[in-house]
Design a protein around this motif. Structure first.
Motif, PDB file in Angstrom:
ATOM      1  N   THR A   1      -4.115  -1.965 -10.357  1.00 39.32           N
ATOM      2  CA  THR A   1      -2.969  -2.423  -9.576  1.00 39.32           C
ATOM      3  C   THR A   1      -3.394  -3.415  -8.503  1.00 39.32           C
ATOM      4  O   THR A   1      -2.762  -4.462  -8.322  1.00 39.32           O
ATOM      5  CB  THR A   1      -2.248  -1.219  -8.943  1.00 39.32           C
ATOM      6  OG1 THR A   1      -1.935  -0.258  -9.965  1.00 39.32           O
ATOM      7  CG2 THR A   1      -0.957  -1.647  -8.265  1.00 39.32           C
ATOM      8  N   ASP A   2      -4.448  -3.096  -7.789  1.00 35.37           N
ATOM      9  CA  ASP A   2      -4.944  -4.014  -6.754  1.00 35.37           C
ATOM     10  C   ASP A   2      -5.407  -5.332  -7.360  1.00 35.37           C
ATOM     11  O   ASP A   2      -5.129  -6.413  -6.832  1.00 35.37           O
ATOM     12  CB  ASP A   2      -6.105  -3.377  -5.984  1.00 35.37           C
ATOM     13  CG  ASP A   2      -5.643  -2.383  -4.941  1.00 35.37           C
ATOM     14  OD1 ASP A   2      -4.443  -2.390  -4.614  1.00 35.37           O
ATOM     15  OD2 ASP A   2      -6.474  -1.602  -4.447  1.00 35.37           O
TER      16      ASP A   2
ATOM     17  N   SER B   1       2.516   1.545  -3.537  1.00 29.09           N
ATOM     18  CA  SER B   1       1.551   1.855  -4.588  1.00 29.09           C
ATOM     19  C   SER B   1       1.035   3.284  -4.459  1.00 29.09           C
ATOM     20  O   SER B   1       0.823   3.972  -5.465  1.00 29.09           O
ATOM     21  CB  SER B   1       0.390   0.856  -4.572  1.00 29.09           C
ATOM     22  OG  SER B   1      -0.279   0.860  -3.326  1.00 29.09           O
ATOM     23  N   GLU B   2       0.853   3.768  -3.239  1.00 30.62           N
ATOM     24  CA  GLU B   2       0.403   5.154  -3.051  1.00 30.62           C
ATOM     25  C   GLU B   2       1.445   6.135  -3.579  1.00 30.62           C
ATOM     26  O   GLU B   2       1.095   7.196  -4.113  1.00 30.62           O
ATOM     27  CB  GLU B   2       0.118   5.422  -1.575  1.00 30.62           C
ATOM     28  CG  GLU B   2      -1.194   4.825  -1.077  1.00 30.62           C
ATOM     29  CD  GLU B   2      -2.412   5.323  -1.856  1.00 30.62           C
ATOM     30  OE1 GLU B   2      -2.431   6.519  -2.232  1.00 30.62           O
ATOM     31  OE2 GLU B   2      -3.326   4.517  -2.103  1.00 30.62           O
TER      32      GLU B   2
ATOM     33  N   ILE C   1      -6.963   7.984 -12.149  1.00 36.80           N
ATOM     34  CA  ILE C   1      -6.105   7.503 -11.061  1.00 36.80           C
ATOM     35  C   ILE C   1      -6.806   6.389 -10.301  1.00 36.80           C
ATOM     36  O   ILE C   1      -6.190   5.375  -9.948  1.00 36.80           O
ATOM     37  CB  ILE C   1      -5.714   8.660 -10.117  1.00 36.80           C
ATOM     38  CG1 ILE C   1      -4.802   9.657 -10.848  1.00 36.80           C
ATOM     39  CG2 ILE C   1      -5.017   8.119  -8.865  1.00 36.80           C
ATOM     40  CD1 ILE C   1      -4.422  10.865 -10.028  1.00 36.80           C
ATOM     41  N   GLU C   2      -8.098   6.556 -10.061  1.00 38.19           N
ATOM     42  CA  GLU C   2      -8.860   5.515  -9.377  1.00 38.19           C
ATOM     43  C   GLU C   2      -8.901   4.236 -10.209  1.00 38.19           C
ATOM     44  O   GLU C   2      -8.847   3.126  -9.675  1.00 38.19           O
ATOM     45  CB  GLU C   2     -10.286   6.009  -9.089  1.00 38.19           C
ATOM     46  CG  GLU C   2     -10.367   7.125  -8.059  1.00 38.19           C
ATOM     47  CD  GLU C   2      -9.767   6.713  -6.720  1.00 38.19           C
ATOM     48  OE1 GLU C   2     -10.025   5.569  -6.265  1.00 38.19           O
ATOM     49  OE2 GLU C   2      -9.035   7.527  -6.118  1.00 38.19           O
TER      50      GLU C   2
ATOM     51  N   ARG D   1      -8.605  12.502 -11.746  1.00 38.88           N
ATOM     52  CA  ARG D   1      -8.854  11.694 -10.551  1.00 38.88           C
ATOM     53  C   ARG D   1      -9.513  10.370 -10.894  1.00 38.88           C
ATOM     54  O   ARG D   1      -9.158   9.328 -10.333  1.00 38.88           O
ATOM     55  CB  ARG D   1      -9.724  12.499  -9.580  1.00 38.88           C
ATOM     56  CG  ARG D   1     -10.235  11.738  -8.351  1.00 38.88           C
ATOM     57  CD  ARG D   1      -9.155  11.016  -7.589  1.00 38.88           C
ATOM     58  NE  ARG D   1      -8.044  11.862  -7.207  1.00 38.88           N
ATOM     59  CZ  ARG D   1      -6.969  11.427  -6.564  1.00 38.88           C
ATOM     60  NH1 ARG D   1      -6.850  10.129  -6.278  1.00 38.88           N
ATOM     61  NH2 ARG D   1      -5.999  12.263  -6.252  1.00 38.88           N
TER      62      ARG D   1
ATOM     63  N   PHE E   1       0.882   6.179  -7.284  1.00 40.32           N
ATOM     64  CA  PHE E   1      -0.334   6.899  -7.654  1.00 40.32           C
ATOM     65  C   PHE E   1      -0.142   8.405  -7.511  1.00 40.32           C
ATOM     66  O   PHE E   1      -0.674   9.191  -8.297  1.00 40.32           O
ATOM     67  CB  PHE E   1      -1.510   6.442  -6.792  1.00 40.32           C
ATOM     68  CG  PHE E   1      -1.791   4.972  -6.871  1.00 40.32           C
ATOM     69  CD1 PHE E   1      -1.561   4.269  -8.039  1.00 40.32           C
ATOM     70  CD2 PHE E   1      -2.279   4.284  -5.763  1.00 40.32           C
ATOM     71  CE1 PHE E   1      -1.808   2.900  -8.111  1.00 40.32           C
ATOM     72  CE2 PHE E   1      -2.533   2.928  -5.823  1.00 40.32           C
ATOM     73  CZ  PHE E   1      -2.297   2.231  -6.995  1.00 40.32           C
TER      74      PHE E   1
ATOM     75  N   ASP F   1       0.824  -1.208   0.000  1.00 45.53           N
ATOM     76  CA  ASP F   1       0.000   0.000   0.000  1.00 45.53           C
ATOM     77  C   ASP F   1       0.858   1.258   0.000  1.00 45.53           C
ATOM     78  O   ASP F   1       0.553   2.227  -0.712  1.00 45.53           O
ATOM     79  CB  ASP F   1      -0.945   0.005   1.206  1.00 45.53           C
ATOM     80  CG  ASP F   1      -2.033  -1.054   1.079  1.00 45.53           C
ATOM     81  OD1 ASP F   1      -2.309  -1.487  -0.058  1.00 45.53           O
ATOM     82  OD2 ASP F   1      -2.596  -1.448   2.111  1.00 45.53           O
TER      83      ASP F   1
ATOM     84  N   LYS G   1      -5.617   2.546  -9.760  1.00 49.70           N
ATOM     85  CA  LYS G   1      -5.598   1.893  -8.445  1.00 49.70           C
ATOM     86  C   LYS G   1      -6.308   0.542  -8.508  1.00 49.70           C
ATOM     87  O   LYS G   1      -5.830  -0.452  -7.953  1.00 49.70           O
ATOM     88  CB  LYS G   1      -6.276   2.788  -7.393  1.00 49.70           C
ATOM     89  CG  LYS G   1      -5.470   4.003  -6.976  1.00 49.70           C
ATOM     90  CD  LYS G   1      -6.206   4.779  -5.876  1.00 49.70           C
ATOM     91  CE  LYS G   1      -5.400   5.979  -5.407  1.00 49.70           C
ATOM     92  NZ  LYS G   1      -6.098   6.724  -4.327  1.00 49.70           N
ATOM     93  N   GLU G   2      -7.446   0.518  -9.172  1.00 43.51           N
ATOM     94  CA  GLU G   2      -8.183  -0.739  -9.312  1.00 43.51           C
ATOM     95  C   GLU G   2      -7.358  -1.755 -10.092  1.00 43.51           C
ATOM     96  O   GLU G   2      -7.270  -2.931  -9.708  1.00 43.51           O
ATOM     97  CB  GLU G   2      -9.511  -0.491 -10.020  1.00 43.51           C
ATOM     98  CG  GLU G   2     -10.356  -1.762 -10.164  1.00 43.51           C
ATOM     99  CD  GLU G   2     -11.586  -1.563 -11.032  1.00 43.51           C
ATOM    100  OE1 GLU G   2     -12.362  -2.542 -11.170  1.00 43.51           O
ATOM    101  OE2 GLU G   2     -11.773  -0.465 -11.584  1.00 43.51           O
TER     102      GLU G   2
END
Length: 227
Positions: free
Chosen positions: A46-47, A22-23, A39-40, A36, A26, A19, A43-44
């Motif tokens: 990557t997770d 990864s942050e 970016i979300e 934004r 991002f 976390d 994030k999806e």
């Protein structure tokens, strides 16, 4: 000697470091004026694509560093090991996201392949490129001042090229006559598509970070891990 529970403890700490790393990645996207909602989306991506595996490749970095140094790692050494471990895991995610598109695969790690999600589709091709870029962003952010930085980047680029050549042979084998397929061809595909990034990469990274500079040592490691 390793303390009891070291490997399990490594896995817990390794997952916890994801976390944070990864942050940081991002946050860099904002510098490039990425909206934004995009970016979300990243994030999806990557997770979804980096978590859920066995983490053997990533954990091989701290394990190898500990074996070379013959002691427990310092906090700074363990952090570096985790960064490199996640670089390997993200690299694998890049390969798998792209491979699933090329193969038309249905599931990966017990869930739908990333490209099969309704809002993804062929965008997964560019998504795989983003994952690959994240690997080099990590190396640049945390290792660019180290004496072995160039060797680290060169190792990663060589591994990517080797894997892509293995994928080329794998994809072309679909169109070849069955009688022309051989054990040697299969061995070559496995060697280049899987073995270099799965076995050699993490060990060679650990050797670089711990100051191993003798090319002969890398040759021996490669012979053991690949052949």
């Amino acid at each position: 000697p390793l303390r009891p529970g070291t490997l399990a403890n490594d896995a817990d700490k390794f997952l916890a470091s994801f976390d944070l790393l990864s942050e940081k990645l991002f946050a860099e996207l904002e510098k490039y004026e990425v909206p934004r909602d995009s970016i979300e989306y990243v994030k999806e991506l990557t997770d979804y694509s980096c978590k859920g595996g066995k983490l053997n490749r990533g954990l091989a970095v701290p394990m190898t560093m500990r074996a070379i140094l013959d002691r427990e790692l310092s906090k700074e050494e363990l952090f570096k090991a985790h960064i490199l471990g996640w670089a390997v895991e993200i690299l694998q995610a890049f390969f798998l996201v792209a491979d699933d598109v090329m193969d038309g695969s249905i599931t990966r790690r017990g869930q739908d392949c990333w490209y099969r999600l309704r809002h993804v589709g062929t965008k997964a091709i560019n998504d795989s490129f983003i994952l690959e870029s994240f690997v080099y962003r990590l190396l640049r952010k945390y290792f660019r001042t180290e004496a072995y930085y160039v060797a680290l980047v060169d190792l990663m680029q060589e591994t990517v090229f080797q894997t892509e050549l293995g994928q080329l042979q794998d994809l072309r084998s679909d169109s070849q006559d069955f009688n022309s397929f051989s054990l040697d061809m299969h061995t070559n595909i496995v060697k280049y598509k899987t073995s270099f990034y799965s076995f050699y990469l993490a060990v060679a990274m650990a050797m670089l970070v711990t100051g191993r500079t003798d090319p002969a040592e890398y040759d021996v490691a490669r012979d053991i891990l690949i052949d």
